[in-house]
Structures are given as C-alpha cells and as structure tokens.
Design a protein around this motif. Structure first.
Motif, PDB file in Angstrom:
ATOM      1  N   MET A 189       0.837  -1.283  -0.120  1.00  0.00           N
ATOM      2  CA  MET A 189       0.133  -0.019   0.024  1.00  0.00           C
ATOM      3  C   MET A 189       0.938   1.339  -0.058  1.00  0.00           C
ATOM      4  O   MET A 189       0.669   2.229  -0.691  1.00  0.00           O
ATOM      5  CB  MET A 189      -0.806   0.180   1.062  1.00  0.00           C
ATOM      6  CG  MET A 189      -2.042   1.147   1.117  1.00  0.00           C
ATOM      7  SD  MET A 189      -2.868   0.826   2.802  1.00  0.00           S
ATOM      8  CE  MET A 189      -3.558  -0.686   2.701  1.00  0.00           C
ATOM      9  N   LEU A 213       2.299   1.924  -3.499  1.00  0.00           N
ATOM     10  CA  LEU A 213       1.287   2.368  -4.311  1.00  0.00           C
ATOM     11  C   LEU A 213       0.970   3.952  -4.020  1.00  0.00           C
ATOM     12  O   LEU A 213       0.950   4.802  -4.840  1.00  0.00           O
ATOM     13  CB  LEU A 213      -0.045   1.610  -4.139  1.00  0.00           C
ATOM     14  CG  LEU A 213      -1.058   2.404  -5.136  1.00  0.00           C
ATOM     15  CD1 LEU A 213      -1.089   2.203  -6.469  1.00  0.00           C
ATOM     16  CD2 LEU A 213      -2.352   1.355  -4.701  1.00  0.00           C
ATOM     17  N   GLY A 214       0.897   4.187  -2.633  1.00  0.00           N
ATOM     18  CA  GLY A 214       0.636   5.684  -2.290  1.00  0.00           C
ATOM     19  C   GLY A 214       1.640   6.638  -2.630  1.00  0.00           C
ATOM     20  O   GLY A 214       1.713   7.655  -2.875  1.00  0.00           O
ATOM     21  N   ARG A 218      -6.859   9.130   0.735  1.00  0.00           N
ATOM     22  CA  ARG A 218      -7.708   8.539   1.639  1.00  0.00           C
ATOM     23  C   ARG A 218      -8.669   7.784   0.667  1.00  0.00           C
ATOM     24  O   ARG A 218      -9.226   6.649   1.483  1.00  0.00           O
ATOM     25  CB  ARG A 218      -8.411   9.502   2.243  1.00  0.00           C
ATOM     26  CG  ARG A 218      -9.290   9.177   3.653  1.00  0.00           C
ATOM     27  CD  ARG A 218      -8.588   7.829   4.214  1.00  0.00           C
ATOM     28  NE  ARG A 218      -8.251   8.429   5.558  1.00  0.00           N
ATOM     29  CZ  ARG A 218      -7.547   7.621   6.196  1.00  0.00           C
ATOM     30  NH1 ARG A 218      -7.400   6.336   6.169  1.00  0.00           N
ATOM     31  NH2 ARG A 218      -6.909   8.173   7.592  1.00  0.00           N
ATOM     32  N   LEU A 219      -8.568   7.655  -0.395  1.00  0.00           N
ATOM     33  CA  LEU A 219      -9.683   6.986  -1.219  1.00  0.00           C
ATOM     34  C   LEU A 219      -9.228   5.337  -1.437  1.00  0.00           C
ATOM     35  O   LEU A 219      -9.919   4.566  -1.424  1.00  0.00           O
ATOM     36  CB  LEU A 219      -9.566   7.414  -2.850  1.00  0.00           C
ATOM     37  CG  LEU A 219     -10.384   9.010  -2.871  1.00  0.00           C
ATOM     38  CD1 LEU A 219     -10.238   9.234  -4.375  1.00  0.00           C
ATOM     39  CD2 LEU A 219     -11.704   8.948  -2.528  1.00  0.00           C
ATOM     40  N   PHE A 220      -8.066   5.126  -1.204  1.00  0.00           N
ATOM     41  CA  PHE A 220      -7.434   3.959  -1.368  1.00  0.00           C
ATOM     42  C   PHE A 220      -6.290   3.440  -0.179  1.00  0.00           C
ATOM     43  O   PHE A 220      -6.176   2.176   0.002  1.00  0.00           O
ATOM     44  CB  PHE A 220      -6.684   3.707  -2.600  1.00  0.00           C
ATOM     45  CG  PHE A 220      -5.646   4.580  -3.058  1.00  0.00           C
ATOM     46  CD1 PHE A 220      -4.420   3.996  -2.489  1.00  0.00           C
ATOM     47  CD2 PHE A 220      -5.769   5.636  -3.345  1.00  0.00           C
ATOM     48  CE1 PHE A 220      -3.216   4.653  -2.830  1.00  0.00           C
ATOM     49  CE2 PHE A 220      -4.524   6.373  -3.806  1.00  0.00           C
ATOM     50  CZ  PHE A 220      -3.251   5.985  -3.520  1.00  0.00           C
ATOM     51  N   ILE A 221      -5.990   4.359   0.677  1.00  0.00           N
ATOM     52  CA  ILE A 221      -5.153   3.987   1.678  1.00  0.00           C
ATOM     53  C   ILE A 221      -5.917   3.711   3.014  1.00  0.00           C
ATOM     54  O   ILE A 221      -6.223   4.726   3.425  1.00  0.00           O
ATOM     55  CB  ILE A 221      -4.046   4.819   1.831  1.00  0.00           C
ATOM     56  CG1 ILE A 221      -2.922   4.971   0.723  1.00  0.00           C
ATOM     57  CG2 ILE A 221      -2.954   4.528   3.104  1.00  0.00           C
ATOM     58  CD1 ILE A 221      -1.721   5.647   0.829  1.00  0.00           C
ATOM     59  N   LYS A 222      -6.135   2.771   3.580  1.00  0.00           N
ATOM     60  CA  LYS A 222      -6.911   2.515   4.745  1.00  0.00           C
ATOM     61  C   LYS A 222      -6.030   2.444   6.017  1.00  0.00           C
ATOM     62  O   LYS A 222      -6.639   2.587   6.948  1.00  0.00           O
ATOM     63  CB  LYS A 222      -7.955   1.298   4.505  1.00  0.00           C
ATOM     64  CG  LYS A 222      -8.728   1.331   3.410  1.00  0.00           C
ATOM     65  CD  LYS A 222      -9.575   2.270   3.196  1.00  0.00           C
ATOM     66  CE  LYS A 222     -10.359   2.474   1.830  1.00  0.00           C
ATOM     67  NZ  LYS A 222     -11.234   3.869   1.601  1.00  0.00           N
ATOM     68  N   TYR A 249      -1.024   5.822   5.546  1.00  0.00           N
ATOM     69  CA  TYR A 249      -1.603   7.286   5.307  1.00  0.00           C
ATOM     70  C   TYR A 249      -1.013   8.625   5.833  1.00  0.00           C
ATOM     71  O   TYR A 249      -0.690   9.495   4.899  1.00  0.00           O
ATOM     72  CB  TYR A 249      -3.031   7.231   5.597  1.00  0.00           C
ATOM     73  CG  TYR A 249      -4.048   8.624   5.211  1.00  0.00           C
ATOM     74  CD1 TYR A 249      -4.024   9.148   4.016  1.00  0.00           C
ATOM     75  CD2 TYR A 249      -4.498   9.343   6.395  1.00  0.00           C
ATOM     76  CE1 TYR A 249      -4.872  10.274   3.560  1.00  0.00           C
ATOM     77  CE2 TYR A 249      -5.164  10.530   5.873  1.00  0.00           C
ATOM     78  CZ  TYR A 249      -5.381  10.910   4.603  1.00  0.00           C
ATOM     79  OH  TYR A 249      -5.983  12.156   4.292  1.00  0.00           O
TER      80      TYR A 249
END
Length: 303
Positions: free
Chosen positions: A68, A71-72, A243-247, A252
């Motif tokens: 993640m 990707l972020g 925030r749309l894809f990092i939970k 984040y």
C-alpha cells in the motif's frame, strides 16, 4: 494524527533549529565544521535511523501495508511531477527560475525533516514507509532531478545511484523482509547513530538560516504564493486523494507528511556543485522551512 501533536513536534524542531542558528552566530560552529556535520547527517545518521526501523519488526507492519505504501508513494510522486510542470507556469516565474521552481515542487525534505518528524509523530516503526517514499525520491532525483538542476544539459549515469542513501534503503527493506536475529553490538551501534539524527539535522538547517540574508528572502513575493500552493493546497488535495485507497492510518499519515515537508537541500547542493545560481533554491528552502511550523500542522487538520 493529531494536529496538536504535530504542532508540538514542529515547535521542538524549530527550537533545535534555533540552537543551530545561535551556535553559528556565536562562532561555536564555523563554516567548514557545518559542512562536516551536514555530511555526517546525510551519510551516517539518516541511513542509521532508516536501518533501525527494520529492527524488531512490528507485527502490525504487513506486506499488504508495505505494498500500500508503494502504491501511495507512487501516486504522491505522480501528483508532484504534474504539479512541477504546472506551478511554474501558473505563477509566471522567470524563465531562468522555471526548472528551480520545478525542483522545489517535486523534492521535499524527506530526509532532514521528514525522517525525524515521522519518527516523533508516528513512531520509529513507521520509518519503513519513509524508506519506500525515499526510494521514489532518489530514483527521481538522480534522473529527472539532476537533469533539471543542470539546466537540461546532463545525461543519465548509473553512477549517480551509487550512494549511501540508496544503499541504506536497500538494507532497510532487506532486513525488513528477511527479519534476521542481529547481534546486540550491531543494533546498539546503529541505535546510537540514529539517536543523533534529529538534533544534528536541525542544527544544520539552523546554520543555513544564520548564513542567509533573511531580508532578501522575505521580499520574494512569488515564493509566498508558491508555498501556499505547494505546501498547503497541494498536500491537502493529496490527503483526500490518498484516503480513497489507503485505509491504514500509519501509511496514510506518512504519505501526507511526505507531501508536506519543506523544500529539500539536495537540489541546491547539485546546482552549486555544477556552478549554477542557487539563490532561488536557497530562498525556497529557508522560507518553506520557516513556514512549515504552521503549514504542516494545518495540513494535518484535514487528515
């Protein structure tokens, strides 16, 4: 991530910067010594604090979270690259400064300020995600960044990647994945090196402040607009996007802080090394660092 805690940490950072400012003004530290301290932070302290983050691996850090962060960080730098093209045009900068504004937009101080800040706010275990972000930073700087710093004249060279920063990132990731049982004498040595990072890094910034004509910096009106765009509006926009894809809150938080740190020193060092005019970069570093006392906590209000 509490804005109050971030503000408290930024105040601590600025008190340490003030220490560097004072010791230089008082003649306790002189020019050549300050260069040595800077080299020590870049080549020993920052690598040590990254490597230490892989010790005693936190079970909460999973491969899914690491992926993640990859990707972020990729999304973060994709946005910064786009902004580095847009902002100089939007601000109508002089032609000779366009590439320097692009450098200031793209490369934040993820080392000198980012590493100590993340360590203080999110804990040393979060530095594994900083290592991922710094891998993108180094990949971009030693290709596109050097091209910008050299005025579009340089050619790609694999030798640029042979440095302590990249080596420490590789070691950190290998230790994290392998998770070996390391001897106490080795880990303790790295701990002592890492513990000096925050103080020495901030002293270096304080010395830079002491050697700068602050009056000339505060009269550069376009830089105020740039800082508002790059270190307030853009990180806030990035925070909503991520925030749309990092939970995971830690991943984040690291990425938002990486988007918020002030202008990096490395582009200035490259420009000066090749005989270029680094005055605008120097102004951007100092002004964005001073304003980060307020911009970083303000960004975290939206996190």
């Amino acid at each position: 991530m509490s804005a109050g805690i971030v503000f408290q940490q930024m105040v601590i950072i600025f008190l340490l910067i003030l220490t560097g400012y004072i010791v230089y003004k008082k003649g306790i530290i002189k020019g050549e010594i300050s260069k040595g301290i800077s080299a020590l932070v870049v080549n020993v302290c920052n690598p040590a604090i990254l490597v230490r983050s892989a010790f005693d691996r936190d079970p909460s850090i999973t491969y899914d979270k690491l992926l993640m962060s990859v990707l972020g960080a990729g999304v973060l730098y994709a946005v910064l690259i786009a902004a580095s093209f847009l902002f100089p045009k939007l601000l109508k900068t002089e032609k000779k400064w366009e590439k320097h504004y692009s450098l200031m937009c793209l490369f934040g101080n993820t080392g000198f300020i980012g590493i100590p800040l993340v360590s203080a706010v999110l804990g040393s275990q979060a530095l594994i995600y900083v290592a991922v972000a710094n891998a993108y930073f180094n990949l971009l700087f030693y290709t596109y960044g050097i091209w910008l710093a050299d005025g579009g004249k340089s050619r790609f060279s694999w030798k640029n990647f042979l440095n302590v920063g990249n080596f420490s990132i590789i070691v950190t990731i290998v230790l994290f994945v392998w998770n070996p049982k390391l001897p106490a004498v080795f880990t303790s040595t790295i701990d002592y090196m890492a513990d000096t990072t925050t103080f020495l890094a901030m002293v270096v910034i304080g010395i830079s402040l002491a050697r700068t004509n602050l009056k000339s910096i505060f009269t550069e009106v376009r830089l105020y607009l740039f800082i508002a765009l790059r270190f307030l509006a853009l990180p806030i926009a990035i925070s909503f996007l991520l925030r749309l894809f990092i939970k995971d809150d830690t991943v984040y938080g690291v990425m938002v802080l990486m988007a918020s740190v002030p202008v990096a020193n490395l582009p200035l060092m490259r420009v000066e090394e090749t005989g270029g005019d680094g005055s605008m970069l120097s102004k951007g570093i100092i002004l964005s660092t001073l304003f980060s006392l307020f911009t970083i906590p303000l960004v975290t209000l939206f996190v």
